[in-house]
Design a protein around this motif. Sequence first.
Motif, PDB file in Angstrom:
ATOM      1  N   LEU A  95      21.156  21.586 -35.564  1.00 21.04           N
ATOM      2  CA  LEU A  95      19.610  21.557 -36.025  1.00 21.04           C
ATOM      3  C   LEU A  95      18.881  20.644 -34.961  1.00 21.04           C
ATOM      4  CD1 LEU A  95      19.953  20.854 -39.895  1.00 21.04           C
ATOM      5  CD2 LEU A  95      19.064  22.999 -38.768  1.00 21.04           C
ATOM      6  N   LYS A  96      19.164  19.533 -34.563  1.00 21.20           N
ATOM      7  CA  LYS A  96      18.344  18.745 -33.465  1.00 21.20           C
ATOM      8  C   LYS A  96      18.462  19.465 -32.149  1.00 21.20           C
ATOM      9  CE  LYS A  96      18.375  14.369 -33.169  1.00 21.20           C
ATOM     10  NZ  LYS A  96      18.432  13.008 -32.913  1.00 21.20           N
ATOM     11  N   GLU A  97      19.733  20.200 -31.672  1.00 22.80           N
ATOM     12  CA  GLU A  97      19.400  20.790 -30.460  1.00 22.80           C
ATOM     13  C   GLU A  97      18.460  21.878 -30.579  1.00 22.80           C
ATOM     14  OE1 GLU A  97      23.252  22.101 -29.869  1.00 22.80           O
ATOM     15  OE2 GLU A  97      24.109  20.032 -29.066  1.00 22.80           O
ATOM     16  N   THR A  98      18.480  22.675 -31.549  1.00 20.55           N
ATOM     17  CA  THR A  98      17.710  23.746 -31.806  1.00 20.55           C
ATOM     18  C   THR A  98      16.287  23.456 -31.848  1.00 20.55           C
ATOM     19  OG1 THR A  98      19.556  25.028 -33.020  1.00 20.55           O
ATOM     20  CG2 THR A  98      17.250  25.975 -33.436  1.00 20.55           C
ATOM     21  N   PHE A  99      15.864  22.439 -32.591  1.00 19.43           N
ATOM     22  CA  PHE A  99      14.360  22.070 -32.552  1.00 19.43           C
ATOM     23  C   PHE A  99      13.859  21.677 -31.026  1.00 19.43           C
ATOM     24  CE2 PHE A  99      10.739  19.429 -34.066  1.00 19.43           C
ATOM     25  CZ  PHE A  99      10.097  20.656 -34.511  1.00 19.43           C
ATOM     26  N   LYS A 100      14.992  21.030 -30.642  1.00 23.22           N
ATOM     27  CA  LYS A 100      14.496  20.498 -29.138  1.00 23.22           C
ATOM     28  C   LYS A 100      14.203  21.719 -28.359  1.00 23.22           C
ATOM     29  CE  LYS A 100      16.364  18.220 -25.085  1.00 23.22           C
ATOM     30  NZ  LYS A 100      17.374  17.485 -24.491  1.00 23.22           N
ATOM     31  N   THR A 101      15.033  22.812 -28.462  1.00 23.20           N
ATOM     32  CA  THR A 101      14.719  24.037 -27.853  1.00 23.20           C
ATOM     33  C   THR A 101      13.515  24.605 -28.222  1.00 23.20           C
ATOM     34  OG1 THR A 101      17.134  24.550 -27.480  1.00 23.20           O
ATOM     35  CG2 THR A 101      15.763  26.105 -27.237  1.00 23.20           C
ATOM     36  N   THR A 102      12.847  24.656 -29.311  1.00 26.37           N
ATOM     37  CA  THR A 102      11.990  25.062 -29.976  1.00 26.37           C
ATOM     38  C   THR A 102      10.690  24.569 -29.318  1.00 26.37           C
ATOM     39  OG1 THR A 102      12.884  25.743 -31.959  1.00 26.37           O
ATOM     40  CG2 THR A 102      10.378  25.541 -32.156  1.00 26.37           C
ATOM     41  N   LEU A 103      10.814  23.126 -29.139  1.00 26.09           N
ATOM     42  CA  LEU A 103       9.825  21.904 -28.798  1.00 26.09           C
ATOM     43  C   LEU A 103       9.620  22.501 -27.385  1.00 26.09           C
ATOM     44  CD1 LEU A 103      10.513  18.739 -30.397  1.00 26.09           C
ATOM     45  CD2 LEU A 103       8.701  19.977 -30.864  1.00 26.09           C
ATOM     46  N   LEU A 104      10.319  22.613 -26.632  1.00 25.84           N
ATOM     47  CA  LEU A 104      10.216  23.166 -25.184  1.00 25.84           C
ATOM     48  C   LEU A 104       9.893  24.447 -24.817  1.00 25.84           C
ATOM     49  CD1 LEU A 104      13.567  21.201 -23.894  1.00 25.84           C
ATOM     50  CD2 LEU A 104      11.104  20.463 -23.525  1.00 25.84           C
ATOM     51  N   SER A 105       9.859  25.408 -25.958  1.00 24.11           N
ATOM     52  CA  SER A 105       9.763  26.850 -25.522  1.00 24.11           C
ATOM     53  C   SER A 105       8.184  27.188 -25.440  1.00 24.11           C
ATOM     54  CB  SER A 105      10.338  27.596 -26.874  1.00 24.11           C
ATOM     55  OG  SER A 105       9.546  27.390 -28.062  1.00 24.11           O
ATOM     56  N   GLN A 164       6.233  16.071 -25.431  1.00 28.55           N
ATOM     57  CA  GLN A 164       7.180  14.926 -24.831  1.00 28.55           C
ATOM     58  C   GLN A 164       7.384  14.024 -25.723  1.00 28.55           C
ATOM     59  OE1 GLN A 164       9.156  15.291 -22.087  1.00 28.55           O
ATOM     60  NE2 GLN A 164       8.306  17.415 -21.865  1.00 28.55           N
ATOM     61  N   TYR A 165       6.135  13.480 -26.324  1.00 29.04           N
ATOM     62  CA  TYR A 165       6.458  12.491 -27.517  1.00 29.04           C
ATOM     63  C   TYR A 165       7.442  13.091 -28.600  1.00 29.04           C
ATOM     64  CZ  TYR A 165       6.086   7.945 -29.730  1.00 29.04           C
ATOM     65  OH  TYR A 165       6.631   6.943 -30.768  1.00 29.04           O
ATOM     66  N   ALA A 166       6.961  14.317 -29.017  1.00 30.30           N
ATOM     67  CA  ALA A 166       7.648  14.853 -30.275  1.00 30.30           C
ATOM     68  C   ALA A 166       9.174  14.889 -29.797  1.00 30.30           C
ATOM     69  CB  ALA A 166       7.322  16.099 -30.386  1.00 30.30           C
ATOM     70  N   LEU A 167       9.465  15.039 -28.464  1.00 31.79           N
ATOM     71  CA  LEU A 167      10.890  15.126 -28.198  1.00 31.79           C
ATOM     72  C   LEU A 167      11.504  13.710 -28.192  1.00 31.79           C
ATOM     73  CD1 LEU A 167      10.734  17.332 -24.944  1.00 31.79           C
ATOM     74  CD2 LEU A 167      11.984  17.824 -26.994  1.00 31.79           C
ATOM     75  N   GLU A 168      10.763  12.728 -27.617  1.00 30.94           N
ATOM     76  CA  GLU A 168      11.089  11.383 -27.903  1.00 30.94           C
ATOM     77  C   GLU A 168      11.660  11.052 -29.451  1.00 30.94           C
ATOM     78  OE1 GLU A 168       9.225   8.269 -25.801  1.00 30.94           O
ATOM     79  OE2 GLU A 168       8.635   9.490 -24.532  1.00 30.94           O
ATOM     80  N   LYS A 169      10.669  11.306 -30.358  1.00 28.39           N
ATOM     81  CA  LYS A 169      10.858  11.162 -31.940  1.00 28.39           C
ATOM     82  C   LYS A 169      11.880  11.835 -32.348  1.00 28.39           C
ATOM     83  CE  LYS A 169       8.599  11.183 -36.077  1.00 28.39           C
ATOM     84  NZ  LYS A 169       7.321  11.239 -37.126  1.00 28.39           N
ATOM     85  N   LEU A 170      12.035  12.932 -31.909  1.00 27.77           N
ATOM     86  CA  LEU A 170      13.136  13.966 -32.378  1.00 27.77           C
ATOM     87  C   LEU A 170      14.540  13.077 -31.856  1.00 27.77           C
ATOM     88  CD1 LEU A 170      14.500  16.634 -33.602  1.00 27.77           C
ATOM     89  CD2 LEU A 170      14.371  17.530 -31.254  1.00 27.77           C
ATOM     90  N   GLN A 171      14.750  12.867 -30.924  1.00 28.53           N
ATOM     91  CA  GLN A 171      15.987  11.972 -30.185  1.00 28.53           C
ATOM     92  C   GLN A 171      16.305  10.973 -31.102  1.00 28.53           C
ATOM     93  OE1 GLN A 171      17.934  12.797 -28.028  1.00 28.53           O
ATOM     94  NE2 GLN A 171      19.458  11.201 -28.277  1.00 28.53           N
ATOM     95  N   ALA A 172      15.094   9.964 -31.464  1.00 24.51           N
ATOM     96  CA  ALA A 172      15.288   8.806 -32.279  1.00 24.51           C
ATOM     97  C   ALA A 172      15.531   9.128 -33.717  1.00 24.51           C
ATOM     98  CB  ALA A 172      14.051   7.921 -32.286  1.00 24.51           C
TER      99      ALA A 172
END
Length: 703
Positions: free
Chosen positions: A400-410, A422-430
């Motif tokens: 799920l995290k990998e997929t949402f990361k891909t979505t954020l980058l799309s 970019q900050y959304a990606l940091e929040k997702l990672q945390a």
Amino acid sequence: MSILIKYWWLFICVCILVCARISATPAKLNRVKNIPDKLTELEIDTMRAAKTASIITFMNTDTNPCDDFYKFACGKWNRVNPATTVDHLTTGLFEELLQLLDRKVEKLLTNDTEFKYNAIDKKVKDFFVSCVNLVKLKDNYKQKLVDLIAEFGEMPALTGNTWNADDFDWVETIARIARRYGKDIILGMDVMADFKDNSVNRVYIGQADLPLESRAMYLEDSTAIYRESYKKKIRKELVKFLDMDMALATKTANEIVDFEISLARGLIDDALGLSLDELSKFTTIELMEAKYGAVVNITKLVNITLGEVVREPVYEYAQVYQENLKRAIPDTPKEVLANYIFYTLISDFLIDLDKTTQRQKKTCIEKTKSYFAKNVDNMVYRRYSSRKTERDVEYMWKKLKETFKTTLLSDKLNWIAEPTRQYALEKLQALRLDINSYTEHNFTEEFGELVTNDHDYMANVLALLHMNTKREFNKLHEPPKPIEAGEILSYTPANILIENVIKVPVSILQPYLLWGDNYPTAVKFGTLGALVGHELIHAFDDSGRRFDKDGNSRDWWDVDSTEIFLNRTECFSDQYSKYYYGGRLLPKTVSQSENIADNGGMRLAYRAYMRWFEDALRANDDISMEQLPNFPYNNKQLFFISFAQIWCNDVHPEVKNLQTSTDQHVPGEFRVIGPLSNYEKFAEEFKCALGTPMNPEHKCEIY
């Protein structure tokens, strides 16, 4: 003491408030026995065939899935699990999970010979037994209630003409009750992490929780029937537990509810979607005293409740509630105030003792879970946990995290400016996911000093409340600890925004409703994957996006992206307010957190499942298990059917207004129809022509 809890995480369970308030019991449920870890091929085939039968049992395949997918997937649910009686006011998946859990809990709280009890477990068992034994003590129960009232004063309805209004100080009374037993009455007070800087604790003062939950329940004409039922309940309790005559009990009950209605005029309207920033004002005791001191002695309230003078800044929560108090208190006779306070004090102890043994056990299971939620979850985990299931959940979470990361980058989300993405990606990672097993919790440190017995329920509860209250107020001089939400975190996944963590309860991992080692992965992602995806999206919805990766309230979205986000949110508001339920339109609300999470969580789970499926195809893995035996739908269609059946439910007609007045989630059928009608991939799989009800031309989408 919990005036802010609901703003720090978002719930997933449909009808959660309805079920909690009414204590509805599920109707006919499939009995699931304990199943060994290792199964033969025949047993696996049998279980998979049973899953096919279970899914088809609830479907109405005469309904065109493109017309109404809820009726297609859940059309026969109410024939099997009807909500038609007082005992069966609501039925659904979460009620099934709850009943399965309660059977395990009952066994553990009585005597499970296969479980090794520790010293703290035995205290929990004693508590449960003392509750069951209440039936033997019911003749002495009135005196115990009167003694509890006498700790803090006299109740005019009991003492009559001898009651002296001049001796009654309502602020001092509620402060002493809060100091001793942690019960908020009229005004709430909490010690919690500062939502703008969660490295320190602060005092929060403001709106107290009321029993009927919301403004709508107290003030709207459509909910008048529930207020009348509430009055009858109080009247019955006053007669039964305090031996009041019917006329006095009727008068007292009416006055109690009327006063509560006057308090409710100051409650925050959840439909406004106000943020914690908008609801909380950083201030001082002195400034609050200047505003409210003529009616509410804030200094006295705080000093007595906390047992010290607070010189640090505090948060005033829901100022409109305190402003309303300035009008409500002077208009209320002192004897009504006193009756309200003392009834509220004893209300948690007013347990119907004229039940069968089994019904009394059910009540006592609920009471034990409410006071010892973490302990009970830990006991269930130690007795029934499966490391294989946990690994599956961890794998799903990773996908799920990998997929949402891909979505954020799309490019799909190119409307969000690059710095914000970019900050959304940091929040997702945390963002973390925890299973509420409490394996690392020190129960001896928390409950070691608690003394319980198996014969005095009230003494047990009061000892527990007193211990918890001391610990609560000590937090003022300690660093913040993780939020504890008691029983709520025991039966629903939750996103705790101030900690940037998702909690998954052990109850949700019970086989074999959502989960089974030999079920298709489509079922796993369609059910638990969608629920966890829902919670992940909460971190980025209209509430979650106001919290940063460390769980502090901070606006990290740029202005242009925010404007587009709000426009897309309005689309959901318009869409859902056009649905009819119980003969009326759903209320239109500003906050769309739950609808955003339902839509985004389902899409995320489907995309994550397709990543898994495509990876399996590329690796030439065996995917034959993705097709259930004798099931006439493919694996992608199975995902959507499984998702829909999370929300199969039936609700008694008299409860529908209650549901829409107290629950921020829309009713189950719209948690299916709304998200799926917005998703083009669903329309493709079921070949729904553009313009059909489940494939409208105009769709709402954020993530």
